[in-house]
Design an enzyme around this catalytic site. Structure first.
Site, short mmCIF file in Angstrom:
data_model
loop_
_atom_site.label_atom_id
_atom_site.label_comp_id
_atom_site.label_asym_id
_atom_site.label_seq_id
_atom_site.Cartn_x
_atom_site.Cartn_y
_atom_site.Cartn_z
N GLY A 1 0.80 -1.22 0.00
CA GLY A 1 0.00 0.00 0.00
C GLY A 1 0.82 1.26 0.00
N TYR A 2 0.27 2.31 0.61
CA TYR A 2 0.89 3.64 0.60
C TYR A 2 2.20 3.67 1.38
CZ TYR A 2 -3.12 6.00 -1.53
OH TYR A 2 -4.09 6.42 -2.41
N ARG B 1 -3.86 -5.49 -7.23
CA ARG B 1 -2.89 -4.49 -6.77
C ARG B 1 -1.48 -4.86 -7.22
NH1 ARG B 1 -2.12 -0.37 -2.69
NH2 ARG B 1 -4.37 -0.14 -2.75
N ASN C 1 -2.78 -2.66 6.58
CA ASN C 1 -3.67 -1.62 7.07
C ASN C 1 -4.08 -1.90 8.52
OD1 ASN C 1 -5.26 0.67 6.96
ND2 ASN C 1 -6.99 -0.33 5.97
N THR D 1 -9.52 1.84 11.91
CA THR D 1 -10.28 1.95 13.15
C THR D 1 -11.39 0.90 13.15
OG1 THR D 1 -9.83 4.33 13.23
CG2 THR D 1 -11.64 3.52 14.58
N ARG E 1 10.77 28.76 19.36
CA ARG E 1 10.28 27.68 20.20
C ARG E 1 9.08 26.98 19.59
NH1 ARG E 1 9.03 31.17 25.34
NH2 ARG E 1 8.15 32.38 23.60
N GLN F 1 -0.82 26.35 8.89
CA GLN F 1 -1.61 26.87 7.78
C GLN F 1 -3.08 26.54 8.04
OE1 GLN F 1 -0.91 28.70 5.15
NE2 GLN F 1 -2.84 28.51 4.06
N GLY G 1 -9.55 21.83 7.16
CA GLY G 1 -9.38 20.72 8.11
C GLY G 1 -8.43 19.67 7.59
N CYS H 1 -4.05 8.77 8.51
CA CYS H 1 -3.29 8.63 9.76
C CYS H 1 -3.78 9.47 10.92
CB CYS H 1 -1.81 8.95 9.50
SG CYS H 1 -1.00 7.77 8.41
#
Length: 476
Positions: A9-10, A37, A86, A89, A256, A263, A267, A272
């Site tokens: 994958g990624y 894939r 993967n 959740t 600091r 930026q 959202g 991740c």
């Protein structure tokens, strides 16, 4: 040395490609259960878009980098095995919506235990909860064949999609966690030797396994926290007349603090940040640390608030209704230089507008049309997939996407959007023509001079419909 990576994958793809490029003396086989894939990895059109990845893969493929569905042979022959599957959740059961689902990690560990005929170093590359290595070792040792020894290492990735190849080539640190035993130290040294082909030894940090696992979650939590922090201030700026870009610059010049990830935008998204913070929250709850869990939950809540707030700004600015209006959405990926749409803010924006009766014209240079439709018709997004399909049109260029629309919404900061011919766009749109810059990448003053009504994030905005009825043209 022979290396096997389970999961194409990624993370696994770019990591193995760069490793093969920099380690010509190592044979690397990337395996996956998905024949489709693997066929893509062996073709001219790779399954993921990442700047520079094509060139690296073409240079190494079938030289010392191989893609295969023959998982058994790859595991048997490997000295070191990366688990790069993967870890989504959980969607049901205990920890639903928060805990990481480790079923693919467990499956990989069981395959290794079943197939291995010699000693193996097994490396967690996937992002996992703290002490996941303990579970992997328990599976391996419970199914251990006589004379076979396993070492478990944690080696989390710190890649950013869109810059993954550069991140791998010029890593600011490589983190390796292992058992604090003589065998564990030897395993760490072997993995470190691979990275030392191109990473300075002083940039390779070694810790115990649990510190390494937690460091990955902590890094993503800190980065997301910065985004939510500046986004929270963007709401204050809009209410007071301050400019969030000026605030971010002033704050970022403090040595600091620094300027990265300050930026303001519609959202954060991606596979991740949200997943890892939810995982961290779940861990804290199970450790009976409710105050810590609540602290990190606020990072997620602020991100959801920002997406809803931006979506409502669009509706309110368009005279408080978008019913039967056409709205152009430029950008659907969660960030530029990737085709990844996981947790993209564009889904929330589109969902809100569709629920209000808008018709959407969507363009993204790297996201496949099928992916956009799949995302917008997912059961978690809509109960009326056929209605969505009728209301959404996917375009192959930005100019056709904006033609005869009432508003243009920037959801992804693709570089090409900055260089568009906005005079041409203005002429093709319905009037008054609105631009909602959710990524703060456009020249707003120039757009206003052309004739656009511009709204962005972090500058005071007013209810344009009411002001216009008074003959007042609203400013940013």
């Amino acid at each position: 040395m022979k290396v096997c990576c389970i999961g194409a994958g990624y993370v696994g793809g770019p990591t193995c490609a760069v490793m093969a490029l920099k380690c010509p003396d190592i044979v690397i086989t990337l395996v996956d259960k998905s024949s489709e894939r693997i066929a893509q990895w062996n073709s001219d059109k790779l399954p993921i878009y990442e700047p520079g990845l094509d060139e690296v893969v073409k240079k190494c493929r079938n030289v010392n980098l191989f893609f295969s569905t023959d998982i058994e042979t790859a595991i048997k022959e490997a000295d070191l095995i990366f688990i790069s599957v993967n870890t989504p959740t959980k969607t049901c059961g205990n920890g639903k919506g928060r805990a990481a689902d480790l079923k693919y990690v467990e499956s990989a560990a069981r395959m290794i235990a079943e197939i291995a005929q010699s000693n193996k170093i097994v490396v967690e590359k996937s992002t996992v909860p703290v002490r996941a290595a303990e579970s992997i070792m328990h599976i391996l040792r419970a199914n251990q064949k006589p004379g076979i020894h396993y070492d478990i290492l944690s080696n989390p990735e710190f890649l950013a999609e869109g810059t993954a190849i550069n991140d791998l080539l010029n890593a600011d640190r490589v983190l390796i966690g292992g058992e604090e035993t003589p065998e564990g130290h030897q395993a760490v040294e072997k993995l470190s030797w691979i990275y030392e082909h191109w990473i300075p030894k002083q940039n390779i940090l070694t810790t115990n396994t649990w510190s390494s696992e937690l460091s990955k979650l902590a890094a993503n939590a800190f980065l997301a926290q910065r985004i939510s922090s500046i986004n929270s201030l963007s709401a204050v700026c809009e209410a007071t007349g301050a400019d969030v870009s000026e605030v971010a610059r002033a704050v970022g010049l403090d040595s600091r603090i620094g300027s990265k990830f300050l930026q303001a935008s519609v959202g954060f998204g991606g596979s991740c940040f949200q997943k890892d913070i939810l995982n961290l929250i779940y861990i804290c709850e199970n450790l009976n640390l409710p105050e810590v869990a609540a602290y990190w939950q606020q990072v997620i809540d602020m991100n959801e608030y920002q997406k809803r707030r931006f979506s409502q700004k669009i509706i309110e600015s368009l005279f408080n209704t978008v019913s039967d209006k056409r709205i152009a959405i430029l950008g659907f990926a969660f960030k530029k230089n990737t085709g990844d749409t996981r947790e993209t803010a564009a889904i929330t924006v589109c969902q809100t507008l569709l629920e209000e009766g808008a018709a959407l014209d969507i363009y993204d240079p790297k996201v496949e049309p099928e992916q956009i439709i799949d995302d917008l018709t997912h059961p978690s997004v809509t109960e009326s997939p056929e209605k969505v399909k009728k209301a959404v049109q996917i375009h192959s260029d930005p100019y056709s996407a904006v033609r005869a629309t009432h508003a243009l919404v920037i959801c992804t900061e693709w570089d090409e959007f900055v260089d568009l011919d906005f005079k041409r766009i203005y002429q093709s749109m319905m009037k008054p023509a609105y631009i909602f810059d959710g990524r703060k990448i456009l020249d707003h003053e120039r757009l206003q001079q052309i004739g656009f009504h511009v709204q962005t994030i972090g500058k005071k905005y007013q209810r344009t419909g009411l002001l216009r009825s008074w003959g007042i043209v609203p400013q940013l």
